[in-house]
Design a protein around this motif. Structure first.
Motif, PDB file in Angstrom:
ATOM      1  N   GLN A 108       0.818  -1.211   0.000  1.00  0.00           N
ATOM      2  CA  GLN A 108       0.000   0.000   0.000  1.00  0.00           C
ATOM      3  C   GLN A 108       0.854   1.264   0.000  1.00  0.00           C
ATOM      4  OE1 GLN A 108      -3.319   0.516  -0.238  1.00  0.00           O
ATOM      5  NE2 GLN A 108      -3.644  -1.660  -0.594  1.00  0.00           N
ATOM      6  N   ALA A 109       1.982   1.226   0.720  1.00  0.00           N
ATOM      7  CA  ALA A 109       2.876   2.380   0.729  1.00  0.00           C
ATOM      8  C   ALA A 109       3.436   2.628  -0.663  1.00  0.00           C
ATOM      9  CB  ALA A 109       4.008   2.157   1.733  1.00  0.00           C
ATOM     10  N   GLY A 110       3.862   1.556  -1.341  1.00  0.00           N
ATOM     11  CA  GLY A 110       4.377   1.716  -2.699  1.00  0.00           C
ATOM     12  C   GLY A 110       3.331   2.261  -3.650  1.00  0.00           C
ATOM     13  N   CYS A 111       2.102   1.781  -3.528  1.00  0.00           N
ATOM     14  CA  CYS A 111       1.022   2.273  -4.387  1.00  0.00           C
ATOM     15  C   CYS A 111       0.735   3.744  -4.108  1.00  0.00           C
ATOM     16  CB  CYS A 111      -0.232   1.431  -4.177  1.00  0.00           C
ATOM     17  SG  CYS A 111      -0.116  -0.264  -4.793  1.00  0.00           S
ATOM     18  N   TRP A 112       0.688   4.115  -2.844  1.00  0.00           N
ATOM     19  CA  TRP A 112       0.438   5.509  -2.470  1.00  0.00           C
ATOM     20  C   TRP A 112       1.508   6.425  -3.054  1.00  0.00           C
ATOM     21  CZ3 TRP A 112       2.718   9.560   0.052  1.00  0.00           C
ATOM     22  CH2 TRP A 112       1.897  10.572   0.543  1.00  0.00           C
ATOM     23  N   LEU A 113       2.768   6.001  -2.957  1.00  0.00           N
ATOM     24  CA  LEU A 113       3.868   6.811  -3.481  1.00  0.00           C
ATOM     25  C   LEU A 113       3.802   6.917  -5.002  1.00  0.00           C
ATOM     26  CD1 LEU A 113       6.713   5.327  -1.244  1.00  0.00           C
ATOM     27  CD2 LEU A 113       5.824   7.672  -1.108  1.00  0.00           C
ATOM     28  N   ALA A 114       3.566   5.789  -5.666  1.00  0.00           N
ATOM     29  CA  ALA A 114       3.527   5.791  -7.132  1.00  0.00           C
ATOM     30  C   ALA A 114       2.406   6.678  -7.648  1.00  0.00           C
ATOM     31  CB  ALA A 114       3.370   4.367  -7.648  1.00  0.00           C
ATOM     32  N   GLU A 115       1.255   6.650  -6.988  1.00  0.00           N
ATOM     33  CA  GLU A 115       0.122   7.473  -7.414  1.00  0.00           C
ATOM     34  C   GLU A 115       0.422   8.967  -7.316  1.00  0.00           C
ATOM     35  OE1 GLU A 115      -2.916   6.118  -4.839  1.00  0.00           O
ATOM     36  OE2 GLU A 115      -3.199   4.206  -5.897  1.00  0.00           O
ATOM     37  N   ARG A 116       1.385   9.331  -6.492  1.00  0.00           N
ATOM     38  CA  ARG A 116       1.733  10.741  -6.297  1.00  0.00           C
ATOM     39  C   ARG A 116       3.025  11.127  -6.996  1.00  0.00           C
ATOM     40  NH1 ARG A 116      -1.497   8.708  -3.021  1.00  0.00           N
ATOM     41  NH2 ARG A 116      -3.094   9.917  -1.914  1.00  0.00           N
ATOM     42  N   GLY A 117       3.483  10.285  -7.887  1.00  0.00           N
ATOM     43  CA  GLY A 117       4.609  10.631  -8.731  1.00  0.00           C
ATOM     44  C   GLY A 117       5.986  10.308  -8.195  1.00  0.00           C
ATOM     45  N   TYR A 118       6.068   9.610  -7.073  1.00  0.00           N
ATOM     46  CA  TYR A 118       7.380   9.214  -6.560  1.00  0.00           C
ATOM     47  C   TYR A 118       7.950   8.116  -7.464  1.00  0.00           C
ATOM     48  CZ  TYR A 118       6.639  11.931  -2.330  1.00  0.00           C
ATOM     49  OH  TYR A 118       6.452  12.969  -1.448  1.00  0.00           O
ATOM     50  N   THR A 119       9.244   8.183  -7.699  1.00  0.00           N
ATOM     51  CA  THR A 119       9.870   7.283  -8.663  1.00  0.00           C
ATOM     52  C   THR A 119      10.606   6.113  -8.035  1.00  0.00           C
ATOM     53  OG1 THR A 119      11.871   8.662  -8.704  1.00  0.00           O
ATOM     54  CG2 THR A 119      10.155   9.154 -10.328  1.00  0.00           C
ATOM     55  N   GLY A 120      10.941   6.208  -6.749  1.00  0.00           N
ATOM     56  CA  GLY A 120      11.683   5.128  -6.109  1.00  0.00           C
ATOM     57  C   GLY A 120      11.374   5.031  -4.635  1.00  0.00           C
ATOM     58  N   PHE A 121      11.523   3.812  -4.096  1.00  0.00           N
ATOM     59  CA  PHE A 121      11.231   3.523  -2.692  1.00  0.00           C
ATOM     60  C   PHE A 121      12.436   2.777  -2.129  1.00  0.00           C
ATOM     61  CE2 PHE A 121       7.808   1.429   0.251  1.00  0.00           C
ATOM     62  CZ  PHE A 121       8.256   2.206   1.305  1.00  0.00           C
ATOM     63  N   ASP A 122      13.210   3.453  -1.275  1.00  0.00           N
ATOM     64  CA  ASP A 122      14.429   2.902  -0.681  1.00  0.00           C
ATOM     65  C   ASP A 122      14.058   2.098   0.561  1.00  0.00           C
ATOM     66  OD1 ASP A 122      16.834   2.401   0.573  1.00  0.00           O
ATOM     67  OD2 ASP A 122      17.599   4.444   0.404  1.00  0.00           O
ATOM     68  N   LEU A 123      14.400   0.811   0.565  1.00  0.00           N
ATOM     69  CA  LEU A 123      14.072  -0.070   1.690  1.00  0.00           C
ATOM     70  C   LEU A 123      15.250  -0.294   2.631  1.00  0.00           C
ATOM     71  CD1 LEU A 123      11.907  -2.834  -0.047  1.00  0.00           C
ATOM     72  CD2 LEU A 123      11.248  -0.540   0.736  1.00  0.00           C
ATOM     73  N   GLY A 124      16.361   0.406   2.384  1.00  0.00           N
ATOM     74  CA  GLY A 124      17.499   0.301   3.297  1.00  0.00           C
ATOM     75  C   GLY A 124      18.468  -0.798   2.912  1.00  0.00           C
ATOM     76  N   VAL A 125      19.335  -1.131   3.855  1.00  0.00           N
ATOM     77  CA  VAL A 125      20.442  -2.059   3.605  1.00  0.00           C
ATOM     78  C   VAL A 125      19.930  -3.458   3.260  1.00  0.00           C
ATOM     79  CG1 VAL A 125      22.451  -3.178   4.641  1.00  0.00           C
ATOM     80  CG2 VAL A 125      21.995  -0.763   5.091  1.00  0.00           C
TER      81      VAL A 125
END
Length: 332
Positions: A253-270
Motif C-alpha cells: 500500500q505504501a508503494g502504491c500511495w507513493l507511485a500514485e503521487r509521482g514518486y519514482t523510487g522507494f528505498d528499503l534500506g540495507v
C-alpha cells in the motif's frame, strides 16, 4: 575549471539525491541541533555538483565531516572529471576539520575513492530499492510468488490501512514499539527524535501506514518523503499482524500511495543477505533490486600511512575478506 567547493544555502541538487543528500535530511539534522554544511561545485544556481555535509564531534578526536551518498552530480558534469572534484572536496574538508568520512554513490560502476590513499573503514554494501515508475500491474507481477500470496491473504482479511502523518509526539506508539524491538533484536538505528524532527522540519514529510484490530495497532511502517523518492524508515509488526501478513499489505500500500503521487523510487534500506537473510528475502520479494554502493572511506591524521600499509599488505599477502558488515562495522 577551478577546483573549489563553495559554501551555499538554498541551492539544491539538480539530480534526484539520496535521502542523506536531500534538503529534508539536512533540515531534520539541524532541528536536532546538528551543524550541516551545503557545498556546491560550479557557479550560479545550477552547480555541477552539490554535497550535504553533517558535522559531528567525537570526544578526544574533534570535529569530523560526514558525507553520505554524495556528492550529487549534475548530468552536465563530465564523468571523467568527477574523481578530481571529489578529491578537491576531501582536501577542502580535511583542511577545516579533524577528519572526513565519506560513502559516495558509485559513479558509472566506479568507486571514485578507490586507490586514492584513503583508509577503507567499511567494505561496499547494497541497498534495496523499488522502482515505482512502472504501471501497477507490472509492479504487482514483479512481486515474488510467495510474497504475493501473503499479500493476497492480507488483502482478503478485510483490514483497512490507515494513512496519516506522524504526530509530533516522541511517545507515539510506533516509535515506542520500534524502540523496544531494536533493543530486543540489538540493531542500531536513528533515535525516535529523528522521525519527529523530520516531520517538524518538513511538515507533511512523513507518512504513517498502520493497521488496527479491535481498536489496537497491530502493525505500522513510517515512510520519509523526499521527492522524487522516499525511504522506508522504521516498522513494527505484533503477533496479530504477523498472523495476517500485515507487513506485506503495508509495504504494498505504501508503494502504491507513493507511485500514485509521482514518486519514482522507494528505498528499503540495507540489503544484508548474511546477517539478516530473512529480511533481505522480504525486501527482494517486494520487488526491490540491489543497488551497489561504494566503500566508506576516512581521511584523518595518520590514516594515509595506515592505508599505504594496508595496500602493501594486500599486494604481498593477498586481500583479506571482510566480515559481513565490513571493518570496523557500520556507522549509524
Amino acid at each position: 575549471m577551478t577546483l573549489k567547493w563553495s559554501d551555499t544555502s538554498g541551492i539544491f541538487p539538480s539530480a534526484a539525491p539520496a535521502m542523506q543528500q536531500h534538503p529534508c535530511y539536512g533540515a531534520a539534522c539541524r532541528a536536532l541541533g546538528a551543524e550541516v554544511l551545503n557545498l556546491s561545485f560550479g557557479r550560479g544556481t545550477a552547480p555541477l555538483a552539490t554535497a550535504q555535509v553533517v558535522l559531528r564531534r567525537w570526544p578526544l578526536l574533534g570535529r569530523f565531516a560526514l558525507v553520505t551518498r554524495g556528492p550529487v552530480w549534475s548530468e552536465q558534469f563530465p564523468p571523467a572529471d568527477r574523481h578530481t572534484a571529489l578529491h578537491a572536496l576531501v582536501d577542502q574538508l580535511a583542511q577545516r576539520f579533524t577528519g572526513v568520512i565519506l560513502t559516495p554513490d558509485r559513479d558509472q560502476g566506479r568507486d571514485l575513492l578507490e586507490g586514492r590513499g584513503l583508509l577503507r573503514m567499511m567494505s561496499p554494501f547494497h541497498l534495496a530499492e523499488i522502482d515505482l515508475t512502472g504501471p501497477h500491474s507490472a509492479r504487482r507481477a514483479a512481486l515474488d510468488q510467495k510474497w504475493r500470496n501473503r499479500l493476497n491473504r492480507a488483502e482478503a482479511s478485510g483490514l483497512q490501512v490507515k494513512i496519516t502523518r506522524l504526530p509530533a509526539d516522541p511517545q507515539h506508539w510506533l516509535l515506542r514499539a520500534e524502540a523496544a524491538q531494536s533493543r530486543q533484536r540489538r540493531y542500531s538505528r536513528l533515535p525516535p527524535s529523528f522521525s519527529v524532527a523530520w516531520e517538524t522540519a518538513t511538515p507533511g514529510g512523513t507518512r504513517l501506514f498502520s493497521l488496527y484490530q479491535a481498536g489496537r495497532p497491530i502493525a505500522g511502517i513510517l515512510v520519509l518523503l523526499h521527492a522524487p523518492t522516499a525511504t522506508y524508515h522504521i516498522g513494527w509488526t505484533g503477533p496479530e499482524g504477523r498472523h495476517v501478513s500485515a507487513h506485506n499489505l503495508l509495504m504494498w500500500q505504501a508503494g502504491c500511495w507513493l507511485a500514485e503521487r509521482g514518486y519514482t523510487g522507494f528505498d528499503l534500506g540495507v540489503l544484508d543477505t548474511e546477517t539478516t537473510p530473512g529480511l533481505a528475502r522480504f525486501k527482494l520479494g517486494a520487488g526491490a533490486k540491489p543497488v551497489h554502493l561504494s566503500s566508506t572511506w576516512m581521511r584523518a591524521p595518520g590514516t594515509a600511512m595506515v592505508a599505504r600499509l594496508g595496500a602493501a599488505w594486500s599486494q604481498h599477502w593477498g586481500a583479506v575478506s571482510p566480515g559481513p558488515n565490513g571493518w570496523p562495522g557500520r556507522m549509524s
